[in-house]
Design an enzyme around this catalytic site. Structure first.
Site, PDB file in Angstrom:
ATOM      1  CD  GLU A 148      30.016  29.809  86.464  1.00 42.45           C
ATOM      2  OE1 GLU A 148      30.428  30.233  85.142  1.00 42.45           O
ATOM      3  OE2 GLU A 148      30.781  29.991  87.500  1.00 42.45           O
ATOM      4  CB  CYS A 157      24.339  23.878  91.465  1.00 42.85           C
ATOM      5  SG  CYS A 157      24.723  25.908  91.896  1.00 42.85           S
ATOM      6  CD  GLU A 159      26.058  21.001  95.155  1.00 41.23           C
ATOM      7  OE1 GLU A 159      26.477  21.356  93.407  1.00 41.23           O
ATOM      8  OE2 GLU A 159      26.960  21.630  95.371  1.00 41.23           O
ATOM      9  CB  CYS A 203      24.248  27.010  96.662  1.00 47.61           C
ATOM     10  SG  CYS A 203      22.789  26.211  96.304  1.00 47.61           S
TER      11      CYS A 203
HETATM   12  N1  THU Z   1      27.950  26.230  93.132  1.00 49.78           N
HETATM   13  C1  THU Z   1      27.850  24.633  92.327  1.00 49.78           C
HETATM   14  O1  THU Z   1      28.122  23.867  91.549  1.00 49.78           O
HETATM   15  N2  THU Z   1      27.762  23.836  93.842  1.00 49.78           N
HETATM   16  C2  THU Z   1      27.290  24.750  94.804  1.00 49.78           C
HETATM   17  O2  THU Z   1      27.289  24.230  95.782  1.00 49.78           O
HETATM   18  C3  THU Z   1      27.450  25.609  94.617  1.00 49.78           C
HETATM   19  C4  THU Z   1      28.079  26.888  94.177  1.00 49.78           C
HETATM   20  C5  THU Z   1      28.761  26.816  91.154  1.00 49.78           C
HETATM   21  C6  THU Z   1      28.193  27.747  90.990  1.00 49.78           C
HETATM   22  C7  THU Z   1      28.635  28.371  90.274  1.00 49.78           C
HETATM   23  O3  THU Z   1      28.864  27.998  88.856  1.00 49.78           O
HETATM   24  C8  THU Z   1      29.771  28.246  90.890  1.00 49.78           C
HETATM   25  O4  THU Z   1      29.717  27.632  91.733  1.00 49.78           O
HETATM   26  C9  THU Z   1      30.109  29.952  92.236  1.00 49.78           C
HETATM   27  O5  THU Z   1      28.975  30.517  92.857  1.00 49.78           O
END
Ligand code: THU
Length: 266
Positions: A148, A157, A159, A203
């Protein structure tokens, strides 16, 4: 006023009343067992006629599972513990087979990645792991976590972290992904326990990025904190995705020439 009914509603109703359809659609014996156990055989239950409350309860019991299947396409539910007991068994889904030990390894690596999640804002820790191949045909597993940023939109993210780690090492053909996620210790226990019970799905942006490098098909494995595993393929998470082939490109084979220059210098 128009009467709008979604495909989703229609399918739900039809599938609940014809569980044999589900059986046909969701292939192998293991997933059939899960389904038949959880989805009551409505068309074989004469008592439903006289007990509408029972019928309703059965429908509601089946609804969650059916929704999951509808959302994610063909898939199967497995269990981490039972996979570890069957390391050499092949688990087939939508045209790809993975050994039990590979699925378990990817989940373990995704969990290891989750341990490094940098999520001080959302407190949601995600881990991912990819099995990828390079042009020489070597295979390697890359893990990643969400990273983040104080400027929230610059967050990446898990992935995509794993994807970029793999691609930046020359591994561009992805055979399988595992994704895990859950809240950290800073949120309430209730919230934490609750999210442990559900699968974290990639996502939309990650689906698109994963699609760029997928070996077709590419398995996607989602694991709950409680050990259940849900396995499907990327083409079911992103149907008709726009990918390199639409532009006549083979992502795995792309070569800008610099790799050769490096090789010659050595
Ligand atoms: N997030 C991921 O790392 N992968 C996903 O597929 C969904 C969301 C993370 C992004 C963010 O840091 C946190 O989860 C909340 O959205």
């Amino acid at each position: 006023m128009y009467n709008v009914r979604t495909e989703h509603e229609r399918k739900t109703v039809r599938m609940i009343f014809y569980p044999s359809l589900l059986t046909k659609q969701f292939g192998n014996a293991e997933s059939q067992q899960t389904l038949l156990f959880k989805v009551p055989k409505m068309d074989h239950h004469p008592e439903h006629k006289d007990a509408p409350e029972q019928a309703l309860a059965d429908i509601l019991a089946a609804k969650d599972l059916i929704e999951l299947f509808l959302k994610m396409g063909k898939a199967q539910e497995l269990n981490l513990a039972s996979l570890r007991d069957r390391p050499n068994t092949l688990f087939e889904i939508n045209g790809i087979s993975l050994e039990g030990k590979l699925i378990a390894h990817l989940v373990d690596e995704a969990r290891r990645g989750q341990g490094y999640a940098y999520a001080p804002y959302s407190h949601f820790n995600v881990g991912a792991a990819i099995l990828a191949a390079n042009r020489a045909g070597e295979q390697k597993v890359f893990s990643g976590c969400n990273v983040e940023n104080a400027a929230y939109g610059s967050t990446i993210c898990a992935e995509r972290t794993a994807t970029f780690k793999a691609v930046s090492e020359g591994f561009r053909k992805f055979h399988a992904y595992a994704v895990v996620g859950g809240f950290d210790q800073h949120v309430s226990k209730a919230l934490r326990t609750n999210t442990q019970k559900s699968y974290i799905t990639p996502c939309g942006s990650c689906r698109q990025v994963m699609n760029e490098f997928e070996a077709s098909p590419c398995a996607v494995i989602m694991a709950k904190g409680t050990g259940e595993i849900y396995m499907t393929t990327l083409n079911y998470l992103l149907p008709s995705g726009f990918g390199p082939r639409a532009l006549g490109v083979d992502a795995a084979d792309y070569d800008g020439g610099y790799a050769n220059q490096l090789a010659q210098k050595k």
